[in-house]
Design a protein around this motif. Structure first.
Motif, PDB file in Angstrom:
ATOM      1  N   SER A  42       1.275  -0.971   0.142  1.00 28.90           N
ATOM      2  CA  SER A  42       0.200  -0.521  -0.111  1.00 28.90           C
ATOM      3  C   SER A  42       0.772   1.553  -0.321  1.00 28.90           C
ATOM      4  CB  SER A  42      -0.472   0.348   1.080  1.00 28.90           C
ATOM      5  OG  SER A  42      -2.147  -0.952   1.387  1.00 28.90           O
ATOM      6  N   LEU A  43       0.477   1.800  -0.300  1.00 31.58           N
ATOM      7  CA  LEU A  43       0.809   3.793  -0.416  1.00 31.58           C
ATOM      8  C   LEU A  43      -0.546   4.996   0.048  1.00 31.58           C
ATOM      9  CD1 LEU A  43       4.144   3.147  -3.112  1.00 31.58           C
ATOM     10  CD2 LEU A  43       4.488   3.725  -1.333  1.00 31.58           C
ATOM     11  N   ARG A  44      -0.057   5.838   0.372  1.00 27.18           N
ATOM     12  CA  ARG A  44      -1.181   7.200   0.415  1.00 27.18           C
ATOM     13  C   ARG A  44      -0.615   8.236  -0.080  1.00 27.18           C
ATOM     14  NH1 ARG A  44      -2.507  10.693   5.234  1.00 27.18           N
ATOM     15  NH2 ARG A  44      -5.045  10.428   4.386  1.00 27.18           N
ATOM     16  N   LEU A  45      -1.276   8.392  -1.709  1.00 28.57           N
ATOM     17  CA  LEU A  45      -0.092   9.625  -1.932  1.00 28.57           C
ATOM     18  C   LEU A  45      -0.567  11.170  -1.517  1.00 28.57           C
ATOM     19  CD1 LEU A  45       0.184   8.539  -5.597  1.00 28.57           C
ATOM     20  CD2 LEU A  45       2.106   8.410  -4.187  1.00 28.57           C
ATOM     21  N   SER A  46      -0.259  11.936  -1.933  1.00 30.09           N
ATOM     22  CA  SER A  46      -0.672  13.662  -1.207  1.00 30.09           C
ATOM     23  C   SER A  46      -1.041  14.320  -2.695  1.00 30.09           C
ATOM     24  CB  SER A  46      -0.680  14.023   0.653  1.00 30.09           C
ATOM     25  OG  SER A  46      -0.125  12.674   1.053  1.00 30.09           O
ATOM     26  N   CYS A  47      -1.661  15.239  -1.938  1.00 28.61           N
ATOM     27  CA  CYS A  47      -1.398  16.387  -3.545  1.00 28.61           C
ATOM     28  C   CYS A  47      -2.016  17.575  -2.616  1.00 28.61           C
ATOM     29  CB  CYS A  47      -2.313  16.030  -4.669  1.00 28.61           C
ATOM     30  SG  CYS A  47      -2.422  17.458  -5.713  1.00 28.61           S
ATOM     31  N   ALA A  48      -0.511  18.432  -2.335  1.00 23.50           N
ATOM     32  CA  ALA A  48      -0.872  19.903  -1.886  1.00 23.50           C
ATOM     33  C   ALA A  48      -1.502  20.215  -3.001  1.00 23.50           C
ATOM     34  CB  ALA A  48      -0.062  20.100  -0.757  1.00 23.50           C
ATOM     35  N   ALA A  49      -2.650  21.126  -2.822  1.00 18.19           N
ATOM     36  CA  ALA A  49      -2.647  22.219  -4.480  1.00 18.19           C
ATOM     37  C   ALA A  49      -2.964  23.999  -3.813  1.00 18.19           C
ATOM     38  CB  ALA A  49      -4.530  21.922  -4.708  1.00 18.19           C
ATOM     39  N   SER A  50      -2.198  24.394  -4.395  1.00 22.03           N
ATOM     40  CA  SER A  50      -2.334  25.913  -3.662  1.00 22.03           C
ATOM     41  C   SER A  50      -3.378  26.549  -5.181  1.00 22.03           C
ATOM     42  CB  SER A  50      -1.488  26.560  -4.306  1.00 22.03           C
ATOM     43  OG  SER A  50      -0.216  26.073  -3.457  1.00 22.03           O
ATOM     44  N   LEU A  51      -4.531  26.599  -5.307  1.00 18.37           N
ATOM     45  CA  LEU A  51      -5.698  26.626  -5.623  1.00 18.37           C
ATOM     46  C   LEU A  51      -7.412  27.772  -4.829  1.00 18.37           C
ATOM     47  CD1 LEU A  51      -6.389  23.433  -7.395  1.00 18.37           C
ATOM     48  CD2 LEU A  51      -5.037  25.338  -8.367  1.00 18.37           C
ATOM     49  N   ASN A  52      -7.046  28.717  -5.910  1.00 15.24           N
ATOM     50  CA  ASN A  52      -8.318  29.787  -5.588  1.00 15.24           C
ATOM     51  C   ASN A  52      -9.138  28.341  -5.421  1.00 15.24           C
ATOM     52  OD1 ASN A  52      -6.430  32.081  -5.478  1.00 15.24           O
ATOM     53  ND2 ASN A  52      -7.100  31.868  -8.061  1.00 15.24           N
ATOM     54  N   ARG A  53     -10.589  28.557  -4.245  1.00 19.66           N
ATOM     55  CA  ARG A  53     -11.508  28.429  -4.315  1.00 19.66           C
ATOM     56  C   ARG A  53     -10.807  26.991  -4.474  1.00 19.66           C
ATOM     57  NH1 ARG A  53     -16.127  30.356  -8.152  1.00 19.66           N
ATOM     58  NH2 ARG A  53     -17.859  29.802  -6.409  1.00 19.66           N
ATOM     59  N   PHE A  54     -10.345  25.673  -3.742  1.00 18.08           N
ATOM     60  CA  PHE A  54     -10.366  24.442  -4.358  1.00 18.08           C
ATOM     61  C   PHE A  54     -11.764  23.581  -3.333  1.00 18.08           C
ATOM     62  CE2 PHE A  54      -7.808  20.609  -3.781  1.00 18.08           C
ATOM     63  CZ  PHE A  54      -8.139  19.903  -2.385  1.00 18.08           C
TER      64      PHE A  54
ATOM     65  N   ALA B 201      -8.783  15.558  -9.118  1.00 18.58           N
ATOM     66  CA  ALA B 201      -9.366  13.806 -10.229  1.00 18.58           C
ATOM     67  C   ALA B 201      -6.846  13.673  -9.785  1.00 18.58           C
ATOM     68  CB  ALA B 201      -9.033  13.962 -10.907  1.00 18.58           C
ATOM     69  N   TRP B 202      -7.040  12.511  -9.724  1.00 23.06           N
ATOM     70  CA  TRP B 202      -5.304  11.793  -9.842  1.00 23.06           C
ATOM     71  C   TRP B 202      -6.230  11.022 -10.927  1.00 23.06           C
ATOM     72  CZ3 TRP B 202      -1.548  12.054  -6.913  1.00 23.06           C
ATOM     73  CH2 TRP B 202      -1.360  12.861  -5.507  1.00 23.06           C
ATOM     74  N   TYR B 203      -4.366  10.852 -11.951  1.00 21.30           N
ATOM     75  CA  TYR B 203      -3.854  10.580 -12.862  1.00 21.30           C
ATOM     76  C   TYR B 203      -2.561   9.749 -12.875  1.00 21.30           C
ATOM     77  CZ  TYR B 203      -7.316  14.172 -14.752  1.00 21.30           C
ATOM     78  OH  TYR B 203      -8.304  15.470 -14.900  1.00 21.30           O
ATOM     79  N   ARG B 204      -2.994   9.413 -13.902  1.00 20.64           N
ATOM     80  CA  ARG B 204      -0.903   8.042 -14.044  1.00 20.64           C
ATOM     81  C   ARG B 204      -0.590   7.947 -15.493  1.00 20.64           C
ATOM     82  NH1 ARG B 204      -3.459   2.339 -11.738  1.00 20.64           N
ATOM     83  NH2 ARG B 204      -4.237   1.802 -13.685  1.00 20.64           N
ATOM     84  N   GLN B 205       0.495   7.711 -15.053  1.00 22.79           N
ATOM     85  CA  GLN B 205       1.384   7.881 -16.986  1.00 22.79           C
ATOM     86  C   GLN B 205       2.386   6.965 -17.272  1.00 22.79           C
ATOM     87  OE1 GLN B 205       2.987  11.474 -18.885  1.00 22.79           O
ATOM     88  NE2 GLN B 205       2.339   9.912 -21.018  1.00 22.79           N
ATOM     89  N   ALA B 206       1.611   5.453 -17.614  1.00 22.91           N
ATOM     90  CA  ALA B 206       3.279   4.533 -16.701  1.00 22.91           C
ATOM     91  C   ALA B 206       3.919   4.313 -18.078  1.00 22.91           C
ATOM     92  CB  ALA B 206       2.376   2.863 -17.523  1.00 22.91           C
ATOM     93  N   PRO B 207       5.160   3.887 -18.012  1.00 21.62           N
ATOM     94  CA  PRO B 207       6.110   3.922 -19.383  1.00 21.62           C
ATOM     95  C   PRO B 207       5.741   4.091 -20.676  1.00 21.62           C
ATOM     96  CG  PRO B 207       7.065   2.937 -16.775  1.00 21.62           C
ATOM     97  CD  PRO B 207       5.583   3.587 -17.048  1.00 21.62           C
TER      98      PRO B 207
ATOM     99  N   TYR C 124      -0.315  11.944 -10.661  1.00 13.08           N
ATOM    100  CA  TYR C 124      -0.764  13.751 -10.949  1.00 13.08           C
ATOM    101  C   TYR C 124      -2.124  13.661 -10.239  1.00 13.08           C
ATOM    102  CZ  TYR C 124       3.178  12.631 -14.047  1.00 13.08           C
ATOM    103  OH  TYR C 124       4.228  12.844 -15.295  1.00 13.08           O
ATOM    104  N   CYS C 125      -2.266  15.204  -9.991  1.00 10.62           N
ATOM    105  CA  CYS C 125      -3.103  15.260  -9.428  1.00 10.62           C
ATOM    106  C   CYS C 125      -3.586  16.808  -9.869  1.00 10.62           C
ATOM    107  CB  CYS C 125      -3.602  15.666  -7.729  1.00 10.62           C
ATOM    108  SG  CYS C 125      -2.687  16.700  -7.379  1.00 10.62           S
ATOM    109  N   ARG C 126      -5.207  16.839 -10.200  1.00  5.67           N
ATOM    110  CA  ARG C 126      -5.222  18.071 -10.811  1.00  5.67           C
ATOM    111  C   ARG C 126      -6.811  18.235 -11.300  1.00  5.67           C
ATOM    112  NH1 ARG C 126      -4.814  19.436 -16.508  1.00  5.67           N
ATOM    113  NH2 ARG C 126      -3.638  21.101 -16.954  1.00  5.67           N
ATOM    114  N   PRO C 127      -7.363  18.675 -11.152  1.00  6.89           N
ATOM    115  CA  PRO C 127      -8.585  19.882 -11.223  1.00  6.89           C
ATOM    116  C   PRO C 127      -8.709  19.221 -12.581  1.00  6.89           C
ATOM    117  CG  PRO C 127      -7.631  21.747 -10.569  1.00  6.89           C
ATOM    118  CD  PRO C 127      -6.010  20.949 -11.154  1.00  6.89           C
ATOM    119  N   THR C 128      -9.928  18.999 -12.712  1.00  9.43           N
ATOM    120  CA  THR C 128     -10.901  18.100 -13.776  1.00  9.43           C
ATOM    121  C   THR C 128     -10.879  18.979 -15.188  1.00  9.43           C
ATOM    122  OG1 THR C 128     -12.848  17.729 -12.858  1.00  9.43           O
ATOM    123  CG2 THR C 128     -12.003  16.148 -12.890  1.00  9.43           C
ATOM    124  N   ALA C 129     -11.558  20.365 -14.517  1.00 13.38           N
ATOM    125  CA  ALA C 129     -11.848  21.691 -15.404  1.00 13.38           C
ATOM    126  C   ALA C 129     -10.428  22.059 -15.937  1.00 13.38           C
ATOM    127  CB  ALA C 129     -12.931  22.380 -14.459  1.00 13.38           C
TER     128      ALA C 129
END
Length: 116
Positions: free
Chosen positions: A17-29, A35-41, A94-99
């Protein structure tokens, strides 16, 4: 300036197991679907999970039943709890807003490697 900082990745054995974190400096978070995304090789980036401002979640593909996305609006942080990890989960996450425009800014991501 808006910024996303992912952390928590590492090397883990299959079944671990692992726990990922995403600190987001966003307006109106608190009003943003994250969302979480991933990219494999050698593969395209893919959507893994999302969470709405109200906490509704959705998952894609093989992560269903193994990954859990959550958020702390007070801390502007999104989490991804990953259990029973398998080698096919190896990717940069990666984490990111879906919009956001997919051609725009992405954080540095965090590497997850599942190997015995």
């Amino acid at each position: 300036q808006e910024q996303l900082v992912e952390s928590g990745g590492g090397l883990v054995q299959p079944g671990g197991s692992l726990r990922l974190s995403c600190a987001a400096s966003l307006n109106r978070f608190g009003s943003v679907t994250m969302a979480w995304y991933r990219q494999a090789p050698g593969k395209q980036r893919e959507l893994v999970a999302l969470i709405t401002p109200g906490g509704i979640t959705n998952y894609w593909g093989s992560v269903k039943g193994r990954f859990t996305i959550s958020r702390d609006n007070a801390e502007n942080t999104v989490y991804l709890q990953m259990d029973n990890l398998q080698p096919e989960d190896t990717a940069v996450y990666y984490c990111r807003p879906t919009a956001w425009n997919p051609e725009g800014y992405w954080g540095q991501g965090t590497q997850v490697t599942v190997s015995s």
